[in-house]
Motif scaffolding. Structure first.
Motif, PDB file in Angstrom:
ATOM      1  N   GLU A 181      12.728  44.546  24.846  1.00  0.00           N
ATOM      2  CA  GLU A 181      11.577  45.190  24.718  1.00  0.00           C
ATOM      3  C   GLU A 181      11.761  46.374  24.078  1.00  0.00           C
ATOM      4  O   GLU A 181      10.788  46.819  23.174  1.00  0.00           O
ATOM      5  CB  GLU A 181      10.734  45.476  26.075  1.00  0.00           C
ATOM      6  N   SER A 182      12.672  47.397  24.513  1.00  0.00           N
ATOM      7  CA  SER A 182      12.821  48.525  23.604  1.00  0.00           C
ATOM      8  C   SER A 182      14.248  48.834  24.049  1.00  0.00           C
ATOM      9  O   SER A 182      15.012  48.320  24.794  1.00  0.00           O
ATOM     10  CB  SER A 182      11.862  49.502  24.331  1.00  0.00           C
ATOM     11  N   GLY A 183      14.569  49.794  23.225  1.00  0.00           N
ATOM     12  CA  GLY A 183      15.882  50.393  23.044  1.00  0.00           C
ATOM     13  C   GLY A 183      16.793  49.380  22.242  1.00  0.00           C
ATOM     14  O   GLY A 183      16.548  48.517  21.566  1.00  0.00           O
ATOM     15  N   SER A 184      18.162  49.613  22.629  1.00  0.00           N
ATOM     16  CA  SER A 184      19.141  48.534  21.985  1.00  0.00           C
ATOM     17  C   SER A 184      20.315  48.611  22.789  1.00  0.00           C
ATOM     18  O   SER A 184      20.654  49.275  23.637  1.00  0.00           O
ATOM     19  CB  SER A 184      19.535  49.041  20.543  1.00  0.00           C
ATOM     20  N   ALA A 185      21.109  47.575  22.613  1.00  0.00           N
ATOM     21  CA  ALA A 185      22.527  47.340  23.296  1.00  0.00           C
ATOM     22  C   ALA A 185      23.382  46.653  22.493  1.00  0.00           C
ATOM     23  O   ALA A 185      22.788  45.741  21.844  1.00  0.00           O
ATOM     24  CB  ALA A 185      22.203  46.550  24.615  1.00  0.00           C
ATOM     25  N   VAL A 186      24.687  46.683  22.994  1.00  0.00           N
ATOM     26  CA  VAL A 186      25.665  46.104  22.161  1.00  0.00           C
ATOM     27  C   VAL A 186      25.841  44.700  23.303  1.00  0.00           C
ATOM     28  O   VAL A 186      26.269  44.979  24.431  1.00  0.00           O
ATOM     29  CB  VAL A 186      27.052  46.850  22.130  1.00  0.00           C
ATOM     30  N   GLY A 191      35.466  37.080  24.053  1.00  0.00           N
ATOM     31  CA  GLY A 191      36.088  36.048  22.982  1.00  0.00           C
ATOM     32  C   GLY A 191      35.049  35.980  21.766  1.00  0.00           C
ATOM     33  O   GLY A 191      35.773  35.295  20.887  1.00  0.00           O
ATOM     34  N   GLU A 192      34.016  36.436  21.675  1.00  0.00           N
ATOM     35  CA  GLU A 192      32.950  36.219  20.610  1.00  0.00           C
ATOM     36  C   GLU A 192      32.794  37.421  19.899  1.00  0.00           C
ATOM     37  O   GLU A 192      32.869  38.607  20.490  1.00  0.00           O
ATOM     38  CB  GLU A 192      31.646  35.578  21.010  1.00  0.00           C
ATOM     39  N   PRO A 193      32.129  37.419  18.636  1.00  0.00           N
ATOM     40  CA  PRO A 193      31.824  38.803  17.999  1.00  0.00           C
ATOM     41  C   PRO A 193      30.880  39.500  18.933  1.00  0.00           C
ATOM     42  O   PRO A 193      30.028  38.995  19.364  1.00  0.00           O
ATOM     43  CB  PRO A 193      31.319  38.223  16.632  1.00  0.00           C
ATOM     44  N   GLU A 194      30.808  40.954  18.546  1.00  0.00           N
ATOM     45  CA  GLU A 194      29.815  41.597  19.081  1.00  0.00           C
ATOM     46  C   GLU A 194      28.546  41.634  18.450  1.00  0.00           C
ATOM     47  O   GLU A 194      28.485  41.072  17.132  1.00  0.00           O
ATOM     48  CB  GLU A 194      30.029  43.129  19.261  1.00  0.00           C
ATOM     49  N   ALA A 195      27.425  41.931  19.016  1.00  0.00           N
ATOM     50  CA  ALA A 195      26.027  41.932  18.245  1.00  0.00           C
ATOM     51  C   ALA A 195      25.243  43.113  19.084  1.00  0.00           C
ATOM     52  O   ALA A 195      25.510  43.292  20.023  1.00  0.00           O
ATOM     53  CB  ALA A 195      25.355  40.600  18.480  1.00  0.00           C
ATOM     54  N   PHE A 203      18.462  36.799  23.634  1.00  0.00           N
ATOM     55  CA  PHE A 203      19.953  36.370  24.010  1.00  0.00           C
ATOM     56  C   PHE A 203      19.962  35.242  25.195  1.00  0.00           C
ATOM     57  O   PHE A 203      19.152  35.272  25.873  1.00  0.00           O
ATOM     58  CB  PHE A 203      20.616  37.476  24.253  1.00  0.00           C
ATOM     59  N   HIS A 204      21.151  34.545  25.290  1.00  0.00           N
ATOM     60  CA  HIS A 204      21.612  33.745  26.197  1.00  0.00           C
ATOM     61  C   HIS A 204      22.935  34.104  26.761  1.00  0.00           C
ATOM     62  O   HIS A 204      23.967  34.340  26.145  1.00  0.00           O
ATOM     63  CB  HIS A 204      21.598  32.395  25.709  1.00  0.00           C
ATOM     64  N   GLU A 205      22.765  34.401  28.271  1.00  0.00           N
ATOM     65  CA  GLU A 205      24.109  34.413  28.977  1.00  0.00           C
ATOM     66  C   GLU A 205      24.482  33.237  29.664  1.00  0.00           C
ATOM     67  O   GLU A 205      23.715  32.826  30.379  1.00  0.00           O
ATOM     68  CB  GLU A 205      23.901  35.650  29.813  1.00  0.00           C
ATOM     69  N   PRO A 206      25.407  32.385  29.243  1.00  0.00           N
ATOM     70  CA  PRO A 206      25.933  31.033  29.949  1.00  0.00           C
ATOM     71  C   PRO A 206      26.318  31.325  31.355  1.00  0.00           C
ATOM     72  O   PRO A 206      26.750  32.308  31.715  1.00  0.00           O
ATOM     73  CB  PRO A 206      26.729  30.592  28.874  1.00  0.00           C
ATOM     74  N   GLU A 207      25.869  30.309  31.932  1.00  0.00           N
ATOM     75  CA  GLU A 207      26.392  30.305  33.439  1.00  0.00           C
ATOM     76  C   GLU A 207      27.884  30.327  33.450  1.00  0.00           C
ATOM     77  O   GLU A 207      28.692  29.473  32.645  1.00  0.00           O
ATOM     78  CB  GLU A 207      25.876  28.822  34.205  1.00  0.00           C
ATOM     79  N   SER A 208      28.373  31.192  34.526  1.00  0.00           N
ATOM     80  CA  SER A 208      29.797  31.319  34.750  1.00  0.00           C
ATOM     81  C   SER A 208      30.657  31.793  33.556  1.00  0.00           C
ATOM     82  O   SER A 208      31.683  31.446  33.627  1.00  0.00           O
ATOM     83  CB  SER A 208      30.122  30.070  35.334  1.00  0.00           C
ATOM     84  N   THR A 209      30.033  32.231  32.744  1.00  0.00           N
ATOM     85  CA  THR A 209      30.861  32.841  31.376  1.00  0.00           C
ATOM     86  C   THR A 209      31.019  34.376  31.417  1.00  0.00           C
ATOM     87  O   THR A 209      30.025  35.247  31.849  1.00  0.00           O
ATOM     88  CB  THR A 209      29.968  32.414  29.945  1.00  0.00           C
ATOM     89  N   ARG A 210      32.008  34.805  31.192  1.00  0.00           N
ATOM     90  CA  ARG A 210      32.352  36.057  31.064  1.00  0.00           C
ATOM     91  C   ARG A 210      31.684  36.875  30.098  1.00  0.00           C
ATOM     92  O   ARG A 210      31.894  36.583  29.027  1.00  0.00           O
ATOM     93  CB  ARG A 210      33.934  36.489  31.192  1.00  0.00           C
ATOM     94  N   ILE A 211      30.722  37.894  30.647  1.00  0.00           N
ATOM     95  CA  ILE A 211      29.923  38.770  29.469  1.00  0.00           C
ATOM     96  C   ILE A 211      30.659  40.161  29.260  1.00  0.00           C
ATOM     97  O   ILE A 211      30.801  40.916  30.443  1.00  0.00           O
ATOM     98  CB  ILE A 211      28.512  38.883  29.998  1.00  0.00           C
ATOM     99  N   ALA A 212      31.420  40.266  28.188  1.00  0.00           N
ATOM    100  CA  ALA A 212      32.181  41.362  27.965  1.00  0.00           C
ATOM    101  C   ALA A 212      31.456  42.670  27.978  1.00  0.00           C
ATOM    102  O   ALA A 212      31.767  43.753  28.284  1.00  0.00           O
ATOM    103  CB  ALA A 212      33.016  41.355  26.905  1.00  0.00           C
ATOM    104  N   ARG A 213      30.374  42.594  27.263  1.00  0.00           N
ATOM    105  CA  ARG A 213      29.294  43.922  26.945  1.00  0.00           C
ATOM    106  C   ARG A 213      27.998  43.706  27.161  1.00  0.00           C
ATOM    107  O   ARG A 213      27.369  42.399  26.568  1.00  0.00           O
ATOM    108  CB  ARG A 213      29.731  44.459  25.608  1.00  0.00           C
TER     109      ARG A 213
END
Length: 242
Positions: A181-186, A191-195, A203-213
């Protein structure tokens, strides 16, 4: 090579080319064998170009705000930051802001060697109507899940992360979908590139997947998060050691 650090001066767009208020900042002009011109164009809400066409075409790159672009005979299309529009040589078109938002885009154009200018037509809305749709539906994400899930309700949460805060490495017990909605985040799946996510991004955070940032930048970040939940489940986030 020439590096210009100071802001370039901007000037009002020519009144015969624009309906409403717009400003042009010249970023690059043809030099030597190059015939490429790059301008930054800022439209106030409701401002738009006349119908016009370029001898060799044009590329638009939206950097801020929301607007429309339309080619002759086609529907008006919504454009937002990150979108790129390639206009064909000699194609009649117009572009500009929505009625309620401003629009800024880069305009990149190769100038003809013989000096043929851009041809201006009637204001958008005259002659052939500028058919800006009353309702616009844009597909932002079509995410296939790795396995079928039984869903009996969906939780929607508005989440705010303070400036420069880092939630750390984590996993969710179910899939998470979100929109900034507002602001920004990395954002980064391990194991995948940053965005860098900005307003309007999904965005999509898959189930049981390690979210690094999911690190808020200097202005913080607020987003809507959608949690599809199965019978008896409660959405949970588990922090992990990095």
């Amino acid at each position: 090579m020439h590096v210009r650090h100071l802001p370039s001066p901007c000037a009002p767009a020519p009144a015969d080319a624009i309906t409403g208020s717009a400003w042009i900042t010249s970023l690059a002009v043809p030099e030597g064998p190059s015939r490429t011109r790059v301008d930054r164009v800022q439209f106030a809400p409701g401002a738009r170009t006349r119908w016009h066409r370029h001898p060799l075409g044009q590329v638009l790159v939206v950097t801020e705000g929301t607007g429309y672009v339309q080619r002759r005979g086609g529907p008006a299309q919504l454009i937002r930051p990150g979108d790129t529009v390639r206009v064909a040589a000699g194609e009649w078109h117009w572009h500009g802001a929505t009625d309620t938002t401003s629009l800024t885009h880069l305009a990149i154009e190769e100038l003809p060697a013989d000096g043929t200018p851009t041809e201006l037509g009637e204001p958008a809305g005259e002659g052939e109507p500028a058919a800006v749709p009353a309702v616009t539906r844009t597909l932002l994400l079509d995410q296939r899940l790795p396995a079928p899930r039984v869903i009996d309700h969906v939780e929607v949460r508005r989440i705010t992360i303070a400036p420069n805060e880092n939630p750390g490495l984590h996993v969710h017990n179910g899939p998470v979908f979100g929109s900034i909605e507002s602001g920004s985040a990395v954002y980064q799946v391990e194991g995948e590139p940053e965005a860098v996510l900005t307003p309007g991004d999904v965005f999509h955070e898959p189930e049981s997947t390690r979210i690094a940032r999911f690190d808020a930048l200097g202005e913080g970040v607020t987003f809507l998060a959608y949690f599809p939940v199965g019978p008896g489940e409660t959405p949970t986030l588990t922090l992990l050691d990095s």
